[in-house]
Scaffold this motif. Structure first.
Motif, PDB file in Angstrom:
ATOM      1  N   ARG A 177       0.800  -1.232   0.000  1.00 60.17           N
ATOM      2  CA  ARG A 177       0.000   0.000   0.000  1.00 60.17           C
ATOM      3  C   ARG A 177       0.836   1.287   0.000  1.00 60.17           C
ATOM      4  N   ILE A 226      -4.261  -0.723  -8.332  1.00 52.37           N
ATOM      5  CA  ILE A 226      -5.023   0.389  -7.746  1.00 52.37           C
ATOM      6  C   ILE A 226      -5.626   1.306  -8.801  1.00 52.37           C
ATOM      7  N   HIS A 232      -8.647  -7.950 -10.870  1.00 51.52           N
ATOM      8  CA  HIS A 232      -9.377  -8.247  -9.637  1.00 51.52           C
ATOM      9  C   HIS A 232     -10.107  -9.591  -9.659  1.00 51.52           C
ATOM     10  N   GLU A 263      -1.234  -5.029  -5.236  1.00 48.04           N
ATOM     11  CA  GLU A 263      -2.598  -4.879  -5.740  1.00 48.04           C
ATOM     12  C   GLU A 263      -2.631  -3.844  -6.856  1.00 48.04           C
TER      13      GLU A 263
END
Length: 264
Positions: free
Chosen positions: A13, A60, A73, A58
């Motif tokens: 993140r 984003i 996803h 991930e």
């Protein structure tokens, strides 16, 4: 067949690795994704195959479309069923299983046993050494045999698109040539589309139709493989050759080029 639209990937993140990556892979072609270590090539493949989560990565921003279906996803097993198979860097075979058991594991999303057996023989046709070593545990195979096994295992899911991550890594030159010849045959004879990540730029561009150059998480250049092969900057930055054929280090060439542009 495959289209990445402004993909951004972050790890933990906080660490932005891909900065708006866009590329296309047309059906029936081999597309090479080239660049130095740490450029973001493997992350791009993992974003496509949906295996970022185990590494705390991930997507984003952006989207990934495969044959008109959005796949970012989605779970990895869903993506495999749609027709995408990834051969990871470093081979990653199941060492405690035999070569044949590894291949069968590649068909885990399928239930057509008769066709699975036929595809097993197809793989052995492309990789005769695996047929000879089918009952040997994968951990006892040579590096070249393990790479063949990893590609063969990827084929067992009947992919429309194969993502190959550094298939030449750690292999002797003759084995590298053999692996790339087989990749070319799979493309021509089995109609398997290929997205190839490779540091051996000369070898990759020798079989590719199109190429993309990645640097620091961005696509900085793309074009037909033949054009890239003859591009003087590509020769210096990624093939390590100057205009007069003198081999230079990547760092020296990059320093020289950037300084030259700054002075101008």
């Amino acid at each position: 067949m495959l289209k990445l639209n402004n993909i951004e990937v972050v790890y933990d993140r906080t660490i932005l690795v891909l900065h708006g990556v866009s590329l296309e892979v047309p059906k029936g072609q081999i597309v090479a994704l080239l660049g130095a270590n740490g450029a973001g090539k493997s992350t791009t493949l993992k974003a496509i195959s949906g295996v970022l989560k185990p590494e705390r990565g991930e997507i984003i921003a952006g989207s990934i479309d495969f044959n008109g279906v959005r796949i970012d996803h989605r779970e990895p097993a869903e993506i495999v069923k749609l027709g995408i198979s990834q051969v990871m860097e470093g081979r990653r075979v199941f060492e405690h299983l035999t070569a044949e058991e590894n291949l069968i594991a590649g068909a885990h999303t399928r239930h057509d046993r008769r066709q699975i057996r036929q595809d097993l023989e197809l793989v052995y046709g492309y990789f005769p050494r695996l047929a000879e070593r089918r009952h040997v545990k994968a951990g006892y195979l040579s590096g070249g045999e393990q790479q063949m096994l990893a590609i063969g295992r990827g084929l067992m899911s009947r992919p429309k698109l194969m993502l190959l991550d550094e298939p030449s890594l750690g292999l002797a030159p003759l084995l590298v040539e053999e692996i790339f010849e087989i990749v070319l045959r799979l493309n021509q004879e089995e109609d398997v589309t290929v997205l190839l990540v490779e540091q051996n730029a000369a070898m990759a561009l020798s079989i590719a139709h199109h190429g993309y150059i990645m640097e620091n998480g961005r696509i900085v250049l793309d074009g037909p493989a033949e054009v890239l092969r003859n591009n003087e900057d590509i020769k210096e930055f990624y093939l390590g050759l100057s205009e007069v054929g003198v081999r230079k280090s990547y760092r020296d060439v990059k320093h020289y080029r950037r300084r030259k542009r700054w002075l101008s």
